[in-house]
Design a protein around this motif. Structure first.
Motif, PDB file in Angstrom:
ATOM      1  N   TRP A 196       0.849  -1.187   0.000  1.00  0.00           N
ATOM      2  CA  TRP A 196       0.000   0.000   0.000  1.00  0.00           C
ATOM      3  C   TRP A 196       0.885   1.236   0.000  1.00  0.00           C
ATOM      4  CZ3 TRP A 196      -5.332   0.747   0.034  1.00  0.00           C
ATOM      5  CH2 TRP A 196      -5.769   2.038   0.342  1.00  0.00           C
ATOM      6  N   CYS A 197       0.544   2.207  -0.829  1.00  0.00           N
ATOM      7  CA  CYS A 197       1.330   3.441  -0.914  1.00  0.00           C
ATOM      8  C   CYS A 197       0.477   4.617  -0.440  1.00  0.00           C
ATOM      9  CB  CYS A 197       1.814   3.665  -2.347  1.00  0.00           C
ATOM     10  SG  CYS A 197       2.841   5.134  -2.544  1.00  0.00           S
ATOM     11  N   ASP A 198       0.820   5.163   0.726  1.00  0.00           N
ATOM     12  CA  ASP A 198       0.056   6.285   1.271  1.00  0.00           C
ATOM     13  C   ASP A 198       0.074   7.491   0.342  1.00  0.00           C
ATOM     14  OD1 ASP A 198      -0.645   4.908   3.521  1.00  0.00           O
ATOM     15  OD2 ASP A 198       1.016   5.658   4.731  1.00  0.00           O
ATOM     16  N   GLU A 199       1.166   7.654  -0.374  1.00  0.00           N
ATOM     17  CA  GLU A 199       1.286   8.789  -1.292  1.00  0.00           C
ATOM     18  C   GLU A 199       0.252   8.723  -2.409  1.00  0.00           C
ATOM     19  OE1 GLU A 199       4.594  10.781  -4.328  1.00  0.00           O
ATOM     20  OE2 GLU A 199       5.162   9.106  -3.023  1.00  0.00           O
ATOM     21  N   PHE A 200      -0.108   7.507  -2.816  1.00  0.00           N
ATOM     22  CA  PHE A 200      -1.101   7.335  -3.885  1.00  0.00           C
ATOM     23  C   PHE A 200      -2.533   7.456  -3.369  1.00  0.00           C
ATOM     24  CE2 PHE A 200       1.936   4.333  -6.421  1.00  0.00           C
ATOM     25  CZ  PHE A 200       2.723   5.434  -6.741  1.00  0.00           C
ATOM     26  N   ALA A 201      -2.720   7.305  -2.058  1.00  0.00           N
ATOM     27  CA  ALA A 201      -4.071   7.264  -1.487  1.00  0.00           C
ATOM     28  C   ALA A 201      -4.664   8.657  -1.319  1.00  0.00           C
ATOM     29  CB  ALA A 201      -4.051   6.527  -0.153  1.00  0.00           C
ATOM     30  N   VAL A 202      -4.528   9.471  -2.339  1.00  0.00           N
ATOM     31  CA  VAL A 202      -5.077  10.825  -2.359  1.00  0.00           C
ATOM     32  C   VAL A 202      -5.896  10.954  -3.638  1.00  0.00           C
ATOM     33  CG1 VAL A 202      -4.580  13.290  -2.246  1.00  0.00           C
ATOM     34  CG2 VAL A 202      -2.994  11.656  -1.205  1.00  0.00           C
ATOM     35  N   SER A 203      -7.156  11.245  -3.504  1.00  0.00           N
ATOM     36  CA  SER A 203      -8.035  11.280  -4.677  1.00  0.00           C
ATOM     37  C   SER A 203      -7.804  12.526  -5.527  1.00  0.00           C
ATOM     38  CB  SER A 203      -9.494  11.232  -4.233  1.00  0.00           C
ATOM     39  OG  SER A 203      -9.861  12.448  -3.598  1.00  0.00           O
ATOM     40  N   ALA A 204      -8.314  12.474  -6.753  1.00  0.00           N
ATOM     41  CA  ALA A 204      -8.199  13.618  -7.657  1.00  0.00           C
ATOM     42  C   ALA A 204      -8.921  14.831  -7.087  1.00  0.00           C
ATOM     43  CB  ALA A 204      -8.781  13.250  -9.027  1.00  0.00           C
ATOM     44  N   LEU A 205     -10.048  14.613  -6.399  1.00  0.00           N
ATOM     45  CA  LEU A 205     -10.789  15.719  -5.813  1.00  0.00           C
ATOM     46  C   LEU A 205      -9.978  16.379  -4.702  1.00  0.00           C
ATOM     47  CD1 LEU A 205     -13.491  17.230  -5.896  1.00  0.00           C
ATOM     48  CD2 LEU A 205     -14.321  15.672  -4.115  1.00  0.00           C
ATOM     49  N   GLN A 206      -9.304  15.576  -3.889  1.00  0.00           N
ATOM     50  CA  GLN A 206      -8.451  16.131  -2.835  1.00  0.00           C
ATOM     51  C   GLN A 206      -7.280  16.904  -3.438  1.00  0.00           C
ATOM     52  OE1 GLN A 206      -8.244  12.133  -0.943  1.00  0.00           O
ATOM     53  NE2 GLN A 206      -8.356  13.269   0.970  1.00  0.00           N
ATOM     54  N   SER A 208      -7.088  18.380  -6.381  1.00  0.00           N
ATOM     55  CA  SER A 208      -7.519  19.629  -7.014  1.00  0.00           C
ATOM     56  C   SER A 208      -7.783  20.707  -5.978  1.00  0.00           C
ATOM     57  CB  SER A 208      -8.772  19.384  -7.866  1.00  0.00           C
ATOM     58  OG  SER A 208      -9.871  19.006  -7.051  1.00  0.00           O
ATOM     59  N   ASN A 209      -8.279  20.322  -4.801  1.00  0.00           N
ATOM     60  CA  ASN A 209      -8.510  21.298  -3.736  1.00  0.00           C
ATOM     61  C   ASN A 209      -7.204  21.707  -3.066  1.00  0.00           C
ATOM     62  OD1 ASN A 209     -11.604  21.810  -2.833  1.00  0.00           O
ATOM     63  ND2 ASN A 209     -11.403  19.835  -3.857  1.00  0.00           N
ATOM     64  N   GLU A 210      -6.276  20.756  -2.978  1.00  0.00           N
ATOM     65  CA  GLU A 210      -4.991  21.055  -2.356  1.00  0.00           C
ATOM     66  C   GLU A 210      -4.194  22.064  -3.183  1.00  0.00           C
ATOM     67  OE1 GLU A 210      -2.420  17.714  -1.899  1.00  0.00           O
ATOM     68  OE2 GLU A 210      -1.378  18.590  -0.191  1.00  0.00           O
ATOM     69  N   LYS A 211      -4.380  22.018  -4.522  1.00  0.00           N
ATOM     70  CA  LYS A 211      -3.667  22.941  -5.401  1.00  0.00           C
ATOM     71  C   LYS A 211      -4.024  24.398  -5.128  1.00  0.00           C
ATOM     72  CE  LYS A 211      -2.919  19.804  -9.314  1.00  0.00           C
ATOM     73  NZ  LYS A 211      -3.286  19.508 -10.726  1.00  0.00           N
ATOM     74  N   LYS A 212      -5.168  24.586  -4.493  1.00  0.00           N
ATOM     75  CA  LYS A 212      -5.587  25.954  -4.182  1.00  0.00           C
ATOM     76  C   LYS A 212      -4.792  26.532  -3.021  1.00  0.00           C
ATOM     77  CE  LYS A 212     -10.303  24.892  -5.690  1.00  0.00           C
ATOM     78  NZ  LYS A 212     -11.719  24.772  -5.275  1.00  0.00           N
ATOM     79  N   GLY A 213      -3.903  25.706  -2.462  1.00  0.00           N
ATOM     80  CA  GLY A 213      -3.028  26.189  -1.394  1.00  0.00           C
ATOM     81  C   GLY A 213      -3.747  26.314  -0.077  1.00  0.00           C
ATOM     82  N   CYS A 214      -3.785  27.501   0.435  1.00  0.00           N
ATOM     83  CA  CYS A 214      -4.362  27.752   1.758  1.00  0.00           C
ATOM     84  C   CYS A 214      -5.829  28.142   1.685  1.00  0.00           C
ATOM     85  CB  CYS A 214      -3.566  28.849   2.478  1.00  0.00           C
ATOM     86  SG  CYS A 214      -1.849  28.395   2.813  1.00  0.00           S
ATOM     87  N   ASP A 215      -6.494  27.684   0.681  1.00  0.00           N
ATOM     88  CA  ASP A 215      -7.922  27.940   0.546  1.00  0.00           C
ATOM     89  C   ASP A 215      -8.646  27.526   1.826  1.00  0.00           C
ATOM     90  OD1 ASP A 215     -10.725  26.652  -0.259  1.00  0.00           O
ATOM     91  OD2 ASP A 215     -10.277  28.314  -1.625  1.00  0.00           O
ATOM     92  N   ASN A 216      -9.505  28.400   2.335  1.00  0.00           N
ATOM     93  CA  ASN A 216     -10.166  28.157   3.615  1.00  0.00           C
ATOM     94  C   ASN A 216     -10.970  26.873   3.632  1.00  0.00           C
ATOM     95  OD1 ASN A 216      -9.156  30.484   4.793  1.00  0.00           O
ATOM     96  ND2 ASN A 216     -10.891  31.755   4.117  1.00  0.00           N
ATOM     97  N   GLY A 279     -18.060   9.438  -5.146  1.00  0.00           N
ATOM     98  CA  GLY A 279     -16.626   9.677  -5.023  1.00  0.00           C
ATOM     99  C   GLY A 279     -15.788   8.600  -5.679  1.00  0.00           C
ATOM    100  N   VAL A 280     -16.204   7.351  -5.557  1.00  0.00           N
ATOM    101  CA  VAL A 280     -15.480   6.240  -6.181  1.00  0.00           C
ATOM    102  C   VAL A 280     -15.534   6.352  -7.700  1.00  0.00           C
ATOM    103  CG1 VAL A 280     -15.484   3.736  -6.563  1.00  0.00           C
ATOM    104  CG2 VAL A 280     -15.756   4.639  -4.256  1.00  0.00           C
ATOM    105  N   LEU A 281     -16.721   6.604  -8.231  1.00  0.00           N
ATOM    106  CA  LEU A 281     -16.882   6.725  -9.684  1.00  0.00           C
ATOM    107  C   LEU A 281     -16.129   7.942 -10.215  1.00  0.00           C
ATOM    108  CD1 LEU A 281     -20.684   5.855  -9.898  1.00  0.00           C
ATOM    109  CD2 LEU A 281     -18.752   4.365 -10.467  1.00  0.00           C
ATOM    110  N   HIS A 282     -16.157   9.019  -9.461  1.00  0.00           N
ATOM    111  CA  HIS A 282     -15.415  10.234  -9.834  1.00  0.00           C
ATOM    112  C   HIS A 282     -13.926   9.938  -9.901  1.00  0.00           C
ATOM    113  CE1 HIS A 282     -13.323  14.064  -9.116  1.00  0.00           C
ATOM    114  NE2 HIS A 282     -14.366  14.653  -9.663  1.00  0.00           N
ATOM    115  N   GLU A 283     -13.421   9.219  -8.913  1.00  0.00           N
ATOM    116  CA  GLU A 283     -11.988   8.912  -8.875  1.00  0.00           C
ATOM    117  C   GLU A 283     -11.588   7.955  -9.985  1.00  0.00           C
ATOM    118  OE1 GLU A 283      -7.987   8.796  -7.242  1.00  0.00           O
ATOM    119  OE2 GLU A 283      -9.653  10.213  -7.380  1.00  0.00           O
ATOM    120  N   PHE A 284     -12.394   6.934 -10.229  1.00  0.00           N
ATOM    121  CA  PHE A 284     -12.059   5.973 -11.279  1.00  0.00           C
ATOM    122  C   PHE A 284     -12.002   6.664 -12.636  1.00  0.00           C
ATOM    123  CE2 PHE A 284     -12.435   2.617 -14.333  1.00  0.00           C
ATOM    124  CZ  PHE A 284     -11.776   1.542 -13.765  1.00  0.00           C
ATOM    125  N   LEU A 285     -12.982   7.494 -12.934  1.00  0.00           N
ATOM    126  CA  LEU A 285     -12.989   8.201 -14.212  1.00  0.00           C
ATOM    127  C   LEU A 285     -11.832   9.198 -14.293  1.00  0.00           C
ATOM    128  CD1 LEU A 285     -16.825   8.829 -14.594  1.00  0.00           C
ATOM    129  CD2 LEU A 285     -15.419   7.250 -15.935  1.00  0.00           C
TER     130      LEU A 285
END
Length: 417
Positions: A196-206, A208-216, A279-285
Motif C-alpha cells: 500500500w502506498c500512502d502517497e497514492f491514497a489521495v483522490s483527484a478531488l483532494q 484539485s482542492n490542495e492545489k488551491k493552497g491555503c484555501d479556507n 466519489g469512487v466513480l469520480h476517482e475511477f474516471l
C-alpha cells in the motif's frame, strides 16, 4: 501519510454523527439531457480505439499481418458499427492492403510505415511516463476490496487506463515492489497489489482542492470541519432551479469519503454511502486517460469497488458530475469536469498522441503511395497536433423527452465486448 490520516479522522468523526442522526436527502427527478459535444468525442474515439487495437493485433501477429478471415468476427469486440474489413479499408494511411501470399483472393493488412512511426512514438510515451502508469494501476487496485483483479478484467480497461499492450509481461515484472502476478483459487491469473502506498491514497478531488493552497475550504476539510465539494456542470437550465440547488447543497454537506478508505461500517442504504459511491466513480474516471469509460467495464468491478447493484443510476442522478451517452450502440459514462469546449482540460501526453493518430486516420495528410513518412511530414504532423489542441468548439446541449429518466435507464443495453 498525513492525507490518509486526516481523511480517516474526518470520516470517523462524521460517520459517528450520521449513525446517530437519520437524514434523508430529497432527490430531484431529472430528465436526461443530450450533450452533442461529448457524444461527438465518444463517436470519434470509438474509431480511434478500434484502429489502435487493430494496430496492436497486427504487431502481435507472427506473420506481421492480419487476414480478412481473422478479423471477420471482431466487429463487436472492437465496438464498431461497420464490418472490420470495411473499417480497415477506410484508413489506408495506417493499414496497407495486399493479397495473401498463397491465396490471392484473401485480403491481408499490414501496418504502413506511417503507422509504424506513430507506434514507435507511442511506445516512447509509455516508457517516459511509466511511473504515471504504475501509479494509475496501483490506485485502481487500492480501491478494490481484495486489492486483486483478474488480468482478464484489465484487458477491456487497457485503452482507458493507458496501459501498453501485453503490460502484464512488459511492465508488471519490472515493479515487484508494487505488484505480483498470482493464481486465484479457480486458476485465473490475477494482478495483486503488494504494498500500500500512502502517497497514492489521495483522490483527484483532494488534489484539485490542495492545489488551491491555503484555501479556507480545504483547510477546514483537513480539520474535519467541512466536506469537499464536487465540481458541478449542470445541463442548461438545471443549475438555476431552486429544487436542484437545494438538493445539491444538502448533498455537498455530507462528508466526503475517500475511495481509498474502508467503507464497511457505512449503512449501504444511506445518503452517506451514495456520496461515497459518487466519489469512487469520480476517482475511477479521473484515472482514465480520456476521463470516460464504458458502463459495462464499471459494472464488472461493482463488487470489488463496493458499489450497489443499481449504481449506474448515479450517472443520471448527478448530471452535473457525469454524462451518460448512448452513442455507438453502447453506454459510455464521462466525467464532465474533464472537458471544456469539447476538449480535454488537462490532456495526458498519450491523449495528445492519440489526437495525432486520429488526424492521420481522418485526413491521409501523411500518406504517400507506399505509406512513406518524410522528415517534413513529421514536422507537419506535430504542427497539426498543436493546432488541433488549440481549437475550441462551443458545447451544445439538447434536452430530450422524459423517456430517459434515471429510473428508466436500462441496465442491460450494452453491446457485449
Amino acid at each position: 501519510m498525513n492525507h490518509l490520516r486526516n481523511n480517516k479522522n474526518f470520516c470517523i468523526h462524521f460517520h459517528n454523527f450520521y449513525q446517530q442522526q437519520c437524514r434523508t436527502i430529497v432527490k430531484v427527478r431529472l430528465k436526461w439531457v443530450k450533450n452533442r459535444s461529448l457524444d461527438h468525442i465518444i463517436d470519434k474515439e470509438t474509431d480511434l480505439k478500434a484502429a489502435s487495437l487493430l494496430k496492436d493485433a497486427i504487431k502481435r501477429s507472427s506473420t506481421g499481418f492480419l487476414t480478412e478471415k481473422t478479423v471477420a468476427d471482431w466487429q463487436k469486440l472492437l465496438g464498431l458499427t461497420i464490418p472490420v474489413l470495411r473499417f480497415l479499408r477506410r484508413y489506408p494511411t495506417l493499414f496497407h492492403e495486399f493479397p495473401h501470399p498463397r491465396w490471392n483472393s484473401l485480403p491481408c493488412f499490414r501496418l504502413t510505415e506511417t503507422a509504424q512511426f506513430l507506434d514507435s512514438q507511442e511506445q516512447e510515451i509509455y516508457l517516459n511516463h511509466e511511473n504515471d502508469t504504475i501509479e494509475r494501476v496501483s490506485k485502481v487496485l487500492m480501491m478494490l476490496k481484495t486489492r486483486t483483479l483478474p488480468l482478464l478484467s484489465f484487458q477491456p480497461l487497457k485503452w482507458d487506463l493507458g496501459l501498453p499492450d501485453s503490460f502484464e509481461k512488459t511492465l508488471i515484472p519490472k515493479y515487484p515492489e508494487f505488484f505480483q502476478l498470482v493464481k486465484a483459487s479457480n486458476g485465473v491469473s490475477c494482478l495483486r497489489l503488494v504494498n500500500w502506498c500512502d502517497e497514492f491514497a489521495v483522490s483527484a478531488l483532494q488534489k484539485s482542492n490542495e492545489k488551491k493552497g491555503c484555501d479556507n475550504e480545504y483547510v477546514e476539510f483537513k480539520r474535519g470541519q467541512k466536506a469537499l465539494v464536487f465540481p458541478m456542470r449542470f445541463p442548461r437550465g438545471y443549475g438555476a432551479q431552486k429544487k436542484v440547488r437545494a438538493w445539491m447543497e444538502e448533498f455537498h454537506k455530507l462528508p466526503y469519503i475517500s475511495p481509498y478508505v474502508d467503507c464497511k461500517n457505512i449503512d449501504p442504504n444511506s445518503d452517506l454511502m451514495e456520496k461515497r459511491i459518487v466519489g469512487v466513480l469520480h476517482e475511477f474516471l479521473s484515472l482514465t486517460i480520456h476521463k470516460k469509460t464504458k458502463r459495462n467495464y464499471l459494472r464488472s468491478l461493482r463488487e470489488e469497488l463496493n458499489l450497489s447493484h443499481k449504481f449506474t443510476r448515479i450517472f443520471t442522478r448527478y448530471p452535473g458530475i457525469f454524462y451518460l451517452s448512448l452513442k455507438c450502440k453502447t453506454t459510455t459514462v464521462t466525467l464532465k469536469e474533464g472537458y471544456q469546449s469539447g476538449k480535454l482540460v488537462d490532456p495526458h501526453p498519450l491523449a495528445r498522441h492519440r489526437d495525432k493518430f486520429y488526424h492521420v486516420m481522418q485526413t491521409g495528410l501523411l500518406y504517400r503511395a507506399k505509406g512513406n513518412l518524410r522528415s517534413e511530414d513529421v514536422s507537419m504532423l506535430d504542427n497539426v497536433a498543436k493546432d488541433e489542441a488549440g481549437d475550441g468548439d462551443s458545447e451544445e446541449e439538447v434536452e430530450t423527452s422524459d423517456e430517459f429518466c434515471e429510473d428508466e435507464v436500462s441496465e442491460t443495453d450494452e453491446v457485449s465486448e
